[in-house]
Design a protein around this motif. Sequence first.
Motif, PDB file in Angstrom:
ATOM      1  N   SER A   1       3.650   4.663 -23.184  1.00 46.54           N
ATOM      2  CA  SER A   1       4.827   4.977 -23.986  1.00 46.54           C
ATOM      3  C   SER A   1       4.878   6.486 -24.143  1.00 46.54           C
ATOM      4  O   SER A   1       3.936   7.192 -23.773  1.00 46.54           O
TER       5      SER A   1
ATOM      6  N   ASN B   1      -4.354   3.590 -19.401  1.00 53.33           N
ATOM      7  CA  ASN B   1      -3.610   2.854 -20.418  1.00 53.33           C
ATOM      8  C   ASN B   1      -2.634   1.872 -19.752  1.00 53.33           C
ATOM      9  O   ASN B   1      -1.845   2.266 -18.892  1.00 53.33           O
TER      10      ASN B   1
ATOM     11  N   ARG C   1      -0.397   0.140 -21.490  1.00 60.60           N
ATOM     12  CA  ARG C   1       0.812   0.078 -22.309  1.00 60.60           C
ATOM     13  C   ARG C   1       1.360   1.491 -22.514  1.00 60.60           C
ATOM     14  O   ARG C   1       1.356   2.015 -23.621  1.00 60.60           O
TER      15      ARG C   1
END
Length: 101
Positions: A47, A43, A45
């Motif tokens: 978070s 991934n 991005r």
Amino acid sequence: MIVNNLLLKLKNRNIENIKKTQEVLLSMKGKIEVLLDIQAEINIRPSQTACDIILITKFASIEDMNAYLAHPAHLEVAKFIGNVLDTQASVCYEILKEDVI
């Protein structure tokens, strides 16, 4: 064709651990003859709520996928994943010939 997507969120989410997990997943390539294709993507991005890796595997049939799940190379990787995994989610679907454009 059967496509199985597995989303993995790891306990230790540093990049070194994520890359190591990706390498372990990809180590199955060429070892399991019923495995038509394998991708393990990180991934980009990250978070707190996102998953770290998506594993995409492809098989000719559900029987081939079941053979993959029981294969010693997969079972070895599954042991590793069990030790580093926090949570997972999966989606498995079939692509029919008439679905392909």
